[in-house]
Design an enzyme around this catalytic site. Structure first.
Site, PDB file in Angstrom:
ATOM      1  N   ARG A   7       0.838  -1.200   0.000  1.00 46.62           N
ATOM      2  CA  ARG A   7       0.000   0.000   0.000  1.00 46.62           C
ATOM      3  C   ARG A   7       0.866   1.239   0.000  1.00 46.62           C
ATOM      4  NH1 ARG A   7      -1.240   3.768   3.321  1.00 46.62           N
ATOM      5  NH2 ARG A   7      -0.268   2.741   5.095  1.00 46.62           N
ATOM      6  N   VAL A   8       0.415   2.220  -0.774  1.00 44.06           N
ATOM      7  CA  VAL A   8       0.988   3.564  -0.716  1.00 44.06           C
ATOM      8  C   VAL A   8      -0.164   4.513  -0.430  1.00 44.06           C
ATOM      9  CG1 VAL A   8       3.019   3.170  -2.154  1.00 44.06           C
ATOM     10  CG2 VAL A   8       0.837   3.755  -3.237  1.00 44.06           C
ATOM     11  N   SER A   9       0.167   5.713   0.031  1.00 43.58           N
ATOM     12  CA  SER A   9      -0.865   6.630   0.509  1.00 43.58           C
ATOM     13  C   SER A   9      -1.553   7.456  -0.567  1.00 43.58           C
ATOM     14  CB  SER A   9      -0.268   7.578   1.557  1.00 43.58           C
ATOM     15  OG  SER A   9       0.218   6.828   2.642  1.00 43.58           O
ATOM     16  N   THR A  10      -0.902   7.664  -1.699  1.00 43.70           N
ATOM     17  CA  THR A  10      -1.497   8.512  -2.727  1.00 43.70           C
ATOM     18  C   THR A  10      -1.381   7.862  -4.094  1.00 43.70           C
ATOM     19  OG1 THR A  10       0.518   9.716  -3.286  1.00 43.70           O
ATOM     20  CG2 THR A  10      -0.795  10.593  -1.451  1.00 43.70           C
ATOM     21  N   GLN A  13       2.163   7.909  -5.749  1.00 46.00           N
ATOM     22  CA  GLN A  13       3.233   7.039  -5.266  1.00 46.00           C
ATOM     23  C   GLN A  13       3.134   5.662  -5.930  1.00 46.00           C
ATOM     24  OE1 GLN A  13       2.207   7.388  -1.084  1.00 46.00           O
ATOM     25  NE2 GLN A  13       4.027   8.637  -0.709  1.00 46.00           N
TER      26      GLN A  13
END
Length: 190
Positions: A7-10, A13
């Site tokens: 998982r990445v936040s945005t 990314q």
């Protein structure tokens, strides 16, 4: 089966480094998500959890990729265990089948939650200081006050739809809705 979760936040990314590490660890299926860890809506995570089968091992690159709060982390780990599965983090060596492994997991989860609280606190302090200096946080409005007044007049007169107004003004429909909402709020307090 080793099942990876990255998982990445945005949206900007990339999960490439996590996927490389998960692949090297032997994960045969990897779920990828681009959502904030604080978000309650993480459909890919919940899809992965729903598809777990007894004997599967959920693998993450780092604990903060799967949860940002201790409560969230413990809930996810409990759900993994209820499915007869195990959990592994590649960065933090944790074995959730032992008492010491569960203790370390809780301590690391608490540290991650503490770190997030500090980030939020610093962000709020920075915003408060900027506001005190006269800055206006957030994006600038896409329409001038005069344009917003024109939009509201046309909308209230029923001469144009929100979509038509957005097209004419060169903005998103959400900007039109916000202008109408602000106008109505201002009328309530006049």
């Amino acid at each position: 089966m080793l099942i990876g979760y990255a998982r990445v936040s945005t949206q900007e990314q990339e999960t490439n480094a996590q996927i490389d590490a998960l692949t090297a660890a032997g994960c045969t299926r990897i779920y990828q998500e681009k959502k904030s860890g604080g978000s309650l809506s993480r459909p890919i995570l919940f899809q992965m959890l729903d598809r777990l089968r007894p004997g599967d091992v959920v693998v993450v690159y780092k604990l903060d990729r799967i949860a940002r709060s201790l409560g969230d982390l413990l809930h996810i780990i409990e759900r993994v265990k209820r499915n007869g599965c195990q959990f592994r983090s590649l960065t933090e060596t944790i074995d959730t089948d032992t008492p010491s492994g569960r203790l370390i997991l809780m301590m690391l989860g608490a540290v991650a939650e503490f770190e997030l609280s500090l980030i939020r606190e610093r962000t709020k302090a920075g915003m408060d200081a900027a506001i005190a200096r006269g800055a206006k946080p957030g994006r600038p409005r896409s329409m001038t006050p005069e344009q917003e007044a024109d939009v509201v007049r046309c909308w209230e007169a029923g001469t144009e739809t929100q979509r038509a107004l957005a097209k004419r003004m060169g903005v998103d429909v959400a900007s039109i809705k916000r202008a109408i909402y602000r106008s109505r709020q201002a009328q309530l307090f006049d």
